[in-house]
Design an enzyme around this catalytic site. Structure first.
Site, mmCIF file in Angstrom:
data_model
loop_
_atom_site.group_PDB
_atom_site.id
_atom_site.type_symbol
_atom_site.label_atom_id
_atom_site.label_comp_id
_atom_site.label_asym_id
_atom_site.label_seq_id
_atom_site.Cartn_x
_atom_site.Cartn_y
_atom_site.Cartn_z
ATOM 1 N N ILE A 1 10.051 6.918 9.188
ATOM 2 C CA ILE A 1 10.151 8.087 8.371
ATOM 3 C C ILE A 1 8.241 8.015 8.560
ATOM 4 O O ILE A 1 7.991 5.988 8.191
ATOM 5 C CB ILE A 1 9.810 8.091 6.946
ATOM 6 C CG1 ILE A 1 10.328 8.059 6.524
ATOM 7 C CG2 ILE A 1 11.121 9.489 7.077
ATOM 8 C CD1 ILE A 1 11.180 7.902 4.338
ATOM 9 N N LYS B 1 17.157 3.714 0.602
ATOM 10 C CA LYS B 1 18.025 3.570 2.316
ATOM 11 C C LYS B 1 18.930 2.655 1.901
ATOM 12 O O LYS B 1 18.752 1.682 2.748
ATOM 13 C CB LYS B 1 16.517 3.287 2.912
ATOM 14 C CG LYS B 1 16.192 4.259 4.292
ATOM 15 C CD LYS B 1 15.779 3.968 5.036
ATOM 16 C CE LYS B 1 14.812 4.348 6.068
ATOM 17 N NZ LYS B 1 13.660 3.603 7.289
ATOM 18 N N LYS C 1 0.686 -1.453 -0.187
ATOM 19 C CA LYS C 1 -0.143 -0.392 -0.429
ATOM 20 C C LYS C 1 0.891 1.115 -0.341
ATOM 21 O O LYS C 1 0.307 2.575 0.036
ATOM 22 C CB LYS C 1 -0.907 0.083 1.350
ATOM 23 C CG LYS C 1 -1.863 -0.715 2.083
ATOM 24 C CD LYS C 1 -2.406 -1.073 2.774
ATOM 25 C CE LYS C 1 -2.871 -2.146 2.929
ATOM 26 N NZ LYS C 1 -3.575 -2.089 4.479
ATOM 27 N N GLY C 2 1.974 0.924 0.683
ATOM 28 C CA GLY C 2 3.025 2.372 0.697
ATOM 29 C C GLY C 2 3.205 3.104 -0.530
ATOM 30 O O GLY C 2 3.708 4.215 -0.175
ATOM 31 N N ASP D 1 14.336 -0.783 0.873
ATOM 32 C CA ASP D 1 15.045 -0.428 2.174
ATOM 33 C C ASP D 1 16.181 -2.103 2.033
ATOM 34 O O ASP D 1 17.078 -1.287 1.500
ATOM 35 C CB ASP D 1 14.242 -0.657 3.133
ATOM 36 C CG ASP D 1 14.792 -0.880 4.359
ATOM 37 O OD1 ASP D 1 15.284 -0.317 4.732
ATOM 38 O OD2 ASP D 1 13.803 -1.299 5.366
#
Ligand code: PRP
Length: 178
Positions: free
Chosen positions: A152, A130, A42-43, A102
């Protein structure tokens, strides 16, 4: 500002300009081509919605939802497909659109999974990267911003499914997730 947010890292205006510059790169690279833009639920919903409205090459929108097996703390790197694409990508140019890259576990698996369907190409677009957290050899083709290892939330990014609706990206107060 939400009381659980320590500080705003990217305002709505800053996020809009990140979307502008990524879309400009994609528009330049895909002139005359037909691209499948894959939203990783969903991000990436907010980023995706803002990005695709700035894309001016022919495109198809499609959606995937995945999750890691087990808890995040003991990530096995194995990915569970909760919702697969509904369109064929065979012979098509694909761009996977993510909110954040990530460890790379998710995209390492998904890229390989989609490559088995014989697309013409697959590229990765991420709003945030990241690289200090990377465990798999995955490099994005389009990046909004490289960021430090901060917790975040907002603009689609969650903690325990909350804060996705915030229009900005903020740093979560440590007492919330400790
Ligand atoms: C987040 C993000 C990426 C993934 C990146 O999704 O949207 O898909 O983690 O992490 P990785 O590089 O370590 O694999 P999440 O699993 O939190 O689900 P969500 O998109 O529904 O928030």
């Amino acid at each position: 500002m939400d009381q659980d947010i320590e500080r705003v890292l990217y305002s709505e205006q800053e996020l809009a300009s990140l979307c502008d510059s990524i879309a400009q790169s994609i528009n330049n690279d895909y002139i005359g081509r037909d691209v499948v833009l894959v939203c990783m639920l969903k991000g990436s919903i907010m980023f995706y919605a803002d990005l695709v409205r700035r894309i001016n090459v022919r495109c198809i929108l499609d959606f995937m939802a995945v999750s890691s097996y087990g808890s995040a703390a003991v990530s096995s790197g194995k990915i569970n497909i909760k919702k697969d694409l509904s369109e064929s990508i065979k012979g098509r140019d694909v761009i996977i659109v993510e909110d954040i890259l990530d460890t790379g576990n998710t995209l390492y698996y998904i890229k390989d999974y989609l490559e088995k369907r014989d697309p013409a190409s697959i590229r990765i677009c991420t709003l945030f990267d990241k690289p200090s957290r990377r465990k798999k050899p995955i490099t994005p083709d389009y990046t909004g911003e490289v960021i430090d290892d901060l917790f975040i939330v907002g603009y689609g990014l969650d903690y325990d499914e909350r804060y996705r609706n915030l229009p900005y990206v903020g740093v979560l107060r440590p007492e919330i997730y400790r």
